[in-house]
Design a protein around this motif. Structure first.
Motif, PDB file in Angstrom:
ATOM      1  N   PRO A 201      -2.827  12.532   4.316  1.00 32.94           N
ATOM      2  CA  PRO A 201      -3.949  12.145   5.185  1.00 32.94           C
ATOM      3  C   PRO A 201      -4.823  13.349   5.493  1.00 32.94           C
ATOM      4  O   PRO A 201      -4.336  14.478   5.567  1.00 32.94           O
ATOM      5  CB  PRO A 201      -3.259  11.619   6.441  1.00 32.94           C
ATOM      6  CG  PRO A 201      -1.923  12.306   6.462  1.00 32.94           C
ATOM      7  CD  PRO A 201      -1.533  12.454   5.025  1.00 32.94           C
TER       8      PRO A 201
ATOM      9  N   HIS B 274      -2.641  -1.406  10.112  1.00 25.82           N
ATOM     10  CA  HIS B 274      -3.436  -0.899   8.991  1.00 25.82           C
ATOM     11  C   HIS B 274      -4.842  -1.454   9.134  1.00 25.82           C
ATOM     12  O   HIS B 274      -5.027  -2.675   9.270  1.00 25.82           O
ATOM     13  CB  HIS B 274      -2.786  -1.370   7.668  1.00 25.82           C
ATOM     14  CG  HIS B 274      -3.501  -0.924   6.444  1.00 25.82           C
ATOM     15  ND1 HIS B 274      -3.354  -1.558   5.223  1.00 25.82           N
ATOM     16  CD2 HIS B 274      -4.362   0.100   6.221  1.00 25.82           C
ATOM     17  CE1 HIS B 274      -4.088  -0.949   4.321  1.00 25.82           C
ATOM     18  NE2 HIS B 274      -4.711   0.058   4.901  1.00 25.82           N
TER      19      HIS B 274
ATOM     20  N   TRP C 132       7.104   5.508   6.883  1.00 28.63           N
ATOM     21  CA  TRP C 132       6.016   6.425   7.244  1.00 28.63           C
ATOM     22  C   TRP C 132       6.631   7.700   7.796  1.00 28.63           C
ATOM     23  O   TRP C 132       7.514   7.643   8.652  1.00 28.63           O
ATOM     24  CB  TRP C 132       5.112   5.788   8.309  1.00 28.63           C
ATOM     25  CG  TRP C 132       3.784   6.467   8.463  1.00 28.63           C
ATOM     26  CD1 TRP C 132       3.128   7.236   7.555  1.00 28.63           C
ATOM     27  CD2 TRP C 132       2.921   6.415   9.616  1.00 28.63           C
ATOM     28  NE1 TRP C 132       1.918   7.663   8.059  1.00 28.63           N
ATOM     29  CE2 TRP C 132       1.774   7.170   9.322  1.00 28.63           C
ATOM     30  CE3 TRP C 132       3.026   5.808  10.858  1.00 28.63           C
ATOM     31  CZ2 TRP C 132       0.733   7.333  10.225  1.00 28.63           C
ATOM     32  CZ3 TRP C 132       1.989   5.949  11.765  1.00 28.63           C
ATOM     33  CH2 TRP C 132       0.844   6.704  11.449  1.00 28.63           C
TER      34      TRP C 132
ATOM     35  N   GLY D 131      -9.088   2.790   5.847  1.00 27.88           N
ATOM     36  CA  GLY D 131      -8.071   3.657   5.284  1.00 27.88           C
ATOM     37  C   GLY D 131      -7.186   4.281   6.347  1.00 27.88           C
ATOM     38  O   GLY D 131      -6.682   5.394   6.172  1.00 27.88           O
TER      39      GLY D 131
ATOM     40  N   ALA E 285       0.490   5.680   0.002  1.00 29.83           N
ATOM     41  CA  ALA E 285      -0.453   6.796   0.163  1.00 29.83           C
ATOM     42  C   ALA E 285       0.295   8.039   0.615  1.00 29.83           C
ATOM     43  O   ALA E 285       1.485   8.001   0.938  1.00 29.83           O
ATOM     44  CB  ALA E 285      -1.546   6.433   1.175  1.00 29.83           C
TER      45      ALA E 285
ATOM     46  N   GLU F 130      -8.582  -1.673   7.419  1.00 32.63           N
ATOM     47  CA  GLU F 130      -9.390  -1.538   6.211  1.00 32.63           C
ATOM     48  C   GLU F 130     -10.724  -2.238   6.419  1.00 32.63           C
ATOM     49  O   GLU F 130     -10.759  -3.442   6.688  1.00 32.63           O
ATOM     50  CB  GLU F 130      -8.677  -2.165   4.999  1.00 32.63           C
ATOM     51  CG  GLU F 130      -7.523  -1.355   4.448  1.00 32.63           C
ATOM     52  CD  GLU F 130      -7.981  -0.106   3.714  1.00 32.63           C
ATOM     53  OE1 GLU F 130      -9.183   0.003   3.401  1.00 32.63           O
ATOM     54  OE2 GLU F 130      -7.135   0.769   3.458  1.00 32.63           O
TER      55      GLU F 130
ATOM     56  N   PHE G  50       0.846  -1.191   0.000  1.00 32.30           N
ATOM     57  CA  PHE G  50       0.000   0.000   0.000  1.00 32.30           C
ATOM     58  C   PHE G  50       0.885   1.246   0.000  1.00 32.30           C
ATOM     59  O   PHE G  50       1.909   1.285   0.680  1.00 32.30           O
ATOM     60  CB  PHE G  50      -0.905   0.024   1.234  1.00 32.30           C
ATOM     61  CG  PHE G  50      -1.838  -1.153   1.332  1.00 32.30           C
ATOM     62  CD1 PHE G  50      -3.114  -1.086   0.795  1.00 32.30           C
ATOM     63  CD2 PHE G  50      -1.444  -2.335   1.940  1.00 32.30           C
ATOM     64  CE1 PHE G  50      -3.978  -2.178   0.870  1.00 32.30           C
ATOM     65  CE2 PHE G  50      -2.284  -3.429   2.024  1.00 32.30           C
ATOM     66  CZ  PHE G  50      -3.564  -3.349   1.484  1.00 32.30           C
TER      67      PHE G  50
ATOM     68  N   ALA H 166      -5.355   9.276  -6.296  1.00 29.08           N
ATOM     69  CA  ALA H 166      -4.495   8.115  -6.076  1.00 29.08           C
ATOM     70  C   ALA H 166      -3.979   7.559  -7.400  1.00 29.08           C
ATOM     71  O   ALA H 166      -2.791   7.216  -7.523  1.00 29.08           O
ATOM     72  CB  ALA H 166      -5.257   7.044  -5.300  1.00 29.08           C
TER      73      ALA H 166
ATOM     74  N   MET I 219      -5.609   6.152  -1.552  1.00 29.64           N
ATOM     75  CA  MET I 219      -4.598   5.133  -1.280  1.00 29.64           C
ATOM     76  C   MET I 219      -4.450   4.230  -2.496  1.00 29.64           C
ATOM     77  O   MET I 219      -5.421   3.987  -3.218  1.00 29.64           O
ATOM     78  CB  MET I 219      -4.994   4.314  -0.052  1.00 29.64           C
ATOM     79  CG  MET I 219      -3.982   3.248   0.358  1.00 29.64           C
ATOM     80  SD  MET I 219      -4.437   2.394   1.905  1.00 29.64           S
ATOM     81  CE  MET I 219      -4.014   3.644   3.136  1.00 29.64           C
TER      82      MET I 219
ATOM     83  N   ARG J 211      -5.611   8.981   8.718  1.00 29.67           N
ATOM     84  CA  ARG J 211      -6.597   8.436   7.778  1.00 29.67           C
ATOM     85  C   ARG J 211      -6.298   8.959   6.377  1.00 29.67           C
ATOM     86  O   ARG J 211      -6.059  10.154   6.180  1.00 29.67           O
ATOM     87  CB  ARG J 211      -8.009   8.852   8.203  1.00 29.67           C
ATOM     88  CG  ARG J 211      -9.102   8.267   7.330  1.00 29.67           C
ATOM     89  CD  ARG J 211     -10.480   8.698   7.795  1.00 29.67           C
ATOM     90  NE  ARG J 211     -10.749  10.112   7.520  1.00 29.67           N
ATOM     91  CZ  ARG J 211     -11.901  10.713   7.788  1.00 29.67           C
ATOM     92  NH1 ARG J 211     -12.886  10.026   8.372  1.00 29.67           N
ATOM     93  NH2 ARG J 211     -12.082  11.991   7.513  1.00 29.67           N
ATOM     94  N   TYR J 212      -6.324   8.030   5.404  1.00 32.48           N
ATOM     95  CA  TYR J 212      -5.961   8.363   4.019  1.00 32.48           C
ATOM     96  C   TYR J 212      -7.168   8.201   3.099  1.00 32.48           C
ATOM     97  O   TYR J 212      -7.546   7.069   2.781  1.00 32.48           O
ATOM     98  CB  TYR J 212      -4.829   7.452   3.555  1.00 32.48           C
ATOM     99  CG  TYR J 212      -3.516   7.747   4.248  1.00 32.48           C
ATOM    100  CD1 TYR J 212      -2.610   8.644   3.701  1.00 32.48           C
ATOM    101  CD2 TYR J 212      -3.187   7.139   5.459  1.00 32.48           C
ATOM    102  CE1 TYR J 212      -1.408   8.930   4.333  1.00 32.48           C
ATOM    103  CE2 TYR J 212      -1.990   7.421   6.099  1.00 32.48           C
ATOM    104  CZ  TYR J 212      -1.102   8.314   5.528  1.00 32.48           C
ATOM    105  OH  TYR J 212       0.088   8.602   6.167  1.00 32.48           O
TER     106      TYR J 212
END
Length: 429
Positions: free
Chosen positions: A49, A368, A216, A72, A46, A370, A44, A134, A105, A101-102
């Motif tokens: 946020p 993560h 990150w 997300g 991204a 989802e 993933f 994205a 992504m 929070r994204y």
């Protein structure tokens, strides 16, 4: 504000690391990069946020029960947040919880070689716009190339004798009946060159990719992880929970015959099997706090898993979650991971605190979420970074599980083997 509308669009494959390299300087840049192996089907990437929380968490993770953080979402739980009930309040090195929070992504399916742009929004129009953002990131990919070593030094925080003395003390405590096992760590620090940043470390680890690699950056903090260890997965549809604790290590050897002998030695080692089994039993107990009665089981025991620089002994424990259990409940029931604390867990954390300063992100968890599902790694093989006066300063650790027959010199050598990949990524061979 809940992002209830979702748009998902398929795109041709691009290398996730290349896409992440194109986004490396954006706010909240994120890359959850797997090796594409049996445990790492998805990666993933991204950035940008729309909701960020950085805070202490106390004893509960109620913020994760907020519907705004249902999907997300990426979070980091520092080790010390979970250890505090055993260790008391100590000056933290890192926030207890970092959460972002994204809305946009990218998900990369290594099995089908397909990329997906995922957009979330308050309505269909905003979800479509997020998916378009994205998808556009795929066009910003930069072919990755390993830069020169980005760090100027790799300095131990304490002499080797401090570590061997700590191991000897834990062995004595085990002999006295105080505990069965404790994971004791060493730390190293340094800084990056003025023209370097933490993503350079990620690039230099690319040929040693693991199932739970990660980069990150939020503000003036960053994390690079090359973790091979799964802490938790949770599927809200099947209710399956899984954990894969690692205990037992041997270095790799360039000679194939010697390498195979080391793997066989690990597989046959009574000490390493006992160390692994203690943590399997601990994780069975932790999972039982969130599992349906009678559902906890050991599916695989003492499997040798070869990585780039070490062999590991890995077991798999699974269960079915109770109907009322969600991701936050599961994290509360099991954090911090048993493989990096010891047994009994509470006493092991007290013993660790007597020998180590706060750990910060190391041996916490990057997770993560989802659609209510959870994937969480154990943050071993991990370096944390903080930007101070224009220079990125880092800290990294490596530890070993200490049991009754541990030899201090052998445990010291094990930490050297475990930190090798990160050390070479930072300062070279």
């Amino acid at each position: 504000m809940t992002l209830a509308s979702v748009e998902r669009r398929a795109h041709p494959w691009r290398d996730p690391l290349a896409v992440a390299a194109g986004l490396r300087h954006r706010d909240g840049a994120l890359a959850l990069l797997s090796d594409g192996g049996p445990l790492g089907r998805w990666s993933f990437v991204a950035a940008d946020p729309d909701l960020v929380r950085i805070e202490p968490v106390g004893e509960r993770l109620d913020i994760l029960r907020d519907p705004a953080f249902a999907s997300g979402v990426v979070g980091l739980l520092a080790y010390d947040a979970g250890a505090r009930p055993a260790t008391g309040l100590r000056e933290p090195l890192w926030p207890d919880l970092m959460l972002a929070r994204y809305p946009a992504m990218l998900a990369f399916d290594h099995e089908t070689r397909t990329a997906f742009a995922i957009g979330r929004g308050v309505d269909d129009a905003s979800a479509r716009a997020a998916a378009e953002r994205a998808g556009a990131w795929l066009g910003e990919a930069v072919e990755p190339a390993a830069p020169p070593p980005p760090a100027t030094r790799f300095q131990p925080e304490a002499p080797e004798s401090a570590y061997t003395d700590a191991v000897a003390d834990v062995v004595a405590r085990i002999a006295a009946g105080e505990l069965f096992q404790a994971n004791i760590a060493r730390a190293w620090t340094g800084e990056l060159r003025p023209d370097a940043d933490p993503f350079d470390v990620m690039l230099r680890l690319a040929d040693r990719a693991s199932a739970y690699g990660a980069f990150w950056r939020l503000g003036d903090r960053a994390l690079v992880s090359n973790s091979p260890e799964l802490f938790l997965t949770f599927d809200p549809e099947t209710r399956r929970i899984e954990t894969r604790p690692i205990k037992g290590t041997r270095p790799r050897d360039p000679d194939p015959a010697r390498d195979a002998a080391l793997a066989a030695e690990l597989q046959a080692s009574a000490k390493d099997r006992a160390e692994n089994l203690m943590i399997v039993d601990l994780m069975r107990n932790d999972l039982a706090r969130a599992a349906a009665p009678g559902s906890v089981r050991v599916e695989r025991l003492f499997e040798v898993e070869p990585l780039a620089t070490v062999h590991h002994l890995v077991s798999t424990v699974a269960a079915e979650a109770r109907a009322d259990v969600a991701a936050a409940d599961l994290l509360e029931a099991t954090f911090p991971p048993g493989s990096i604390t010891g047994a009994p867990k509470h006493q092991a954390m007290k013993v660790i605190a007597g020998h180590e300063p706060p750990r910060g992100p190391w041996c916490g968890s990057l997770f993560h979420i989802e659609e209510g599902g959870l994937t969480a790694s154990v943050l071993i093989r991990t370096a944390s970074f903080e930007l101070e006066e224009g220079v990125w300063r880092y800290r990294t650790l490596a530890g070993a599980g200490i049991v009754a027959d541990s030899d201090p010199a052998a445990e010291l050598a094990e930490t050297d083997a475990k930190i090798r990949a990160l050390r070479e990524a930072l300062i070279g061979p």
